[in-house]
Design an enzyme around this catalytic site. Structure first.
Site, mmCIF file in Angstrom:
data_model
loop_
_atom_site.group_PDB
_atom_site.id
_atom_site.type_symbol
_atom_site.label_atom_id
_atom_site.label_comp_id
_atom_site.label_asym_id
_atom_site.label_seq_id
_atom_site.Cartn_x
_atom_site.Cartn_y
_atom_site.Cartn_z
ATOM 1 C CG HIS A 1 -33.120 79.195 27.469
ATOM 2 N ND1 HIS A 1 -32.615 80.132 28.345
ATOM 3 C CD2 HIS A 1 -34.378 79.606 27.184
ATOM 4 C CE1 HIS A 1 -33.542 81.049 28.594
ATOM 5 N NE2 HIS A 1 -34.609 80.753 27.894
ATOM 6 C CB THR A 2 -29.145 75.488 22.689
ATOM 7 O OG1 THR A 2 -29.487 76.468 21.697
ATOM 8 C CG2 THR A 2 -30.300 74.517 22.848
ATOM 9 C CG ASP A 3 -27.174 81.272 23.581
ATOM 10 O OD1 ASP A 3 -27.789 80.850 24.579
ATOM 11 O OD2 ASP A 3 -27.124 82.475 23.260
ATOM 12 C CG LEU B 1 -38.384 90.584 18.724
ATOM 13 C CD1 LEU B 1 -39.304 91.517 17.953
ATOM 14 C CD2 LEU B 1 -38.433 89.175 18.138
ATOM 15 C CG ASP C 1 -29.671 87.313 21.542
ATOM 16 O OD1 ASP C 1 -30.109 86.302 20.956
ATOM 17 O OD2 ASP C 1 -30.099 87.715 22.632
#
Length: 387
Positions: A37-39, A128, A175
């Site tokens: 949850h940093t991106d 994933l 991702d």
């Protein structure tokens, strides 16, 4: 990725569309080692690619028709028109590949149609990045066939736009970049603000270590409201602190930043997680670069506590994996991915894998949970042409 896989997907394409495909491509799912949850806060992430891939056999069309088929979803070929693709009108699996076509065309690339057959071994709903793998494999195939000249990071951006705008899921850039850009035997240290990348050697087998993925079988969906709520909360925190993104809050300044947020406990929790998580990524990079791989274990566990308590995106099954694995002698463990289900990762000595796996499975049985799926994660190659 075996030649047999490429041949099988190409053969099914021929059965569906009556001609050989122009090529076959593969794009992997990913595990995020640290940096959750940093991106979407312009921060740091550290994913690596899995051997599990989405595979696409693809040919161009010149008539504006897009035909899609998946080996993994019931039903026949879905036929669409590229000039009729509209954001947030498709709630099916087809939104991911058709969203990529829409994003490419919206960016000015003359994609005039395609026949596509897809088959994936990336577990869906397991955290994933099965959706990113679908997007990236289609983007890479069309980039090659239409000679668009886009680099991996550029394709990742287009795929993120497809998922944000077309699918309607507010995901960050991690991702898609992992699927497009990772290298075998490495983790990808990615700065999501400027998209600068550094490949960090991550050869666990050479050090007598293993990284297990434990799929809890609890399905999650990013486009549901909880993910969006947390993203909005992070944006609120940045606005209240007068910065462009939470990335701009230095770890050493966290205490004063939290004081400035006053009694807004929810925003304080979100800010604390993001700032400390960015620092955890930097700590893991430093440890890996200095050869102290075992020492990243406690950092993973620390990250899980932050995701559980501050970001509140864990669930009982994920918490049980971490607790049971660590009690059984793992070096560290944490949930990976967006949360609310999905998978956890466990770092363990190779000699302890059987003991740790058994402990997790027995803990799930005792709790009455569905049996988890456990497999080893080996850092694999990013998207590429395979046939």
């Amino acid at each position: 990725m075996s030649v047999d896989t490429a041949a099988a997907v190409a053969e099914r394409f021929k059965e569906l569309y009556g001609a050989e495909p122009e090529g076959v491509w593969a794009a992997p799912g990913r595990v995020n080692l640290i940096g959750e949850h940093t991106d979407y806060n312009d921060g740091f992430v550290m994913p690596f690619a899995l051997p599990h891939t989405a595979v696409a056999a693809v040919s161009r069309r010149a008539d504006g028709v897009l035909r899609l088929h998946s080996a993994d979803v019931g039903g026949g070929v879905v036929e669409l028109r590229v000039d009729a693709l509209e954001p947030e009108t498709d709630r099916n699996w087809t939104a991911y590949p058709s969203g990529v076509v829409w994003a490419l065309r919206a960016a000015g690339h003359a994609v005039t149609g395609a026949d596509i057959h897809l088959s994936s071994t990336v577990p869906a709903g397991a955290g994933l990045s099965s959706s990113a793998a679908l997007e990236v494999v289609v983007a890479l195939a069309l980039n090659d066939l239409y000679e668009l000249g886009q680099k991996g990071w550029q394709l990742a951006r287009l795929c993120q736009r497809a998922e944000n705008m077309y699918v309607g899921a507010p995901v960050g850039i991690m991702d898609q970049t992992a699927s497009a850009c990772c290298e075998a035997g490495h983790a990808l240290f990615l700065d999501t603000r400027d998209l600068s990348q550094k490949q960090i050697p991550f050869d666990l087998a050479a050090e007598g270590l293993r990284l297990l993925v434990v799929d809890t079988q609890v399905k999650h969906s990013h486009s549901e409201g909880e993910y969006g709520k947390r993203r909005a909360g992070c944006e609120k925190g940045a606005a209240l602190l007068g910065v462009d993104a939470l990335r701009d809050i230095a770890y050493d300044d966290l205490s004063s930043a939290l004081d400035r947020l006053g009694d807004d406990e929810e925003v304080r929790r979100l800010v604390r997680h993001v700032v400390t998580e960015d620092q955890r990524v930097e700590r893991v990079v430093a440890l890996l670069e200095s050869g102290e791989t075992r020492a990243i274990g406690p950092v993973l566990t620390e990250g899980h506590a932050s995701l559980r308590d501050d970001f509140q995106v864990s669930c009982p099954e994920l918490d049980l994996v971490v607790a049971a694995a660590n009690e059984a002698g793992a070096l560290g463990a944490r949930m990976t991915g967006g949360g609310f289900g999905g998978s956890a990762i466990v770092l363990a000595e190779a000699t302890d894998v059987e003991t740790v796996t058994k402990a997790v499975e027995e803990a799930f049985a005792a709790a009455g949970f569905t049996a988890p799926r456990v497999f080893e994660a080996v850092p694999a190659a990013g998207a590429r042409r395979i046939g």
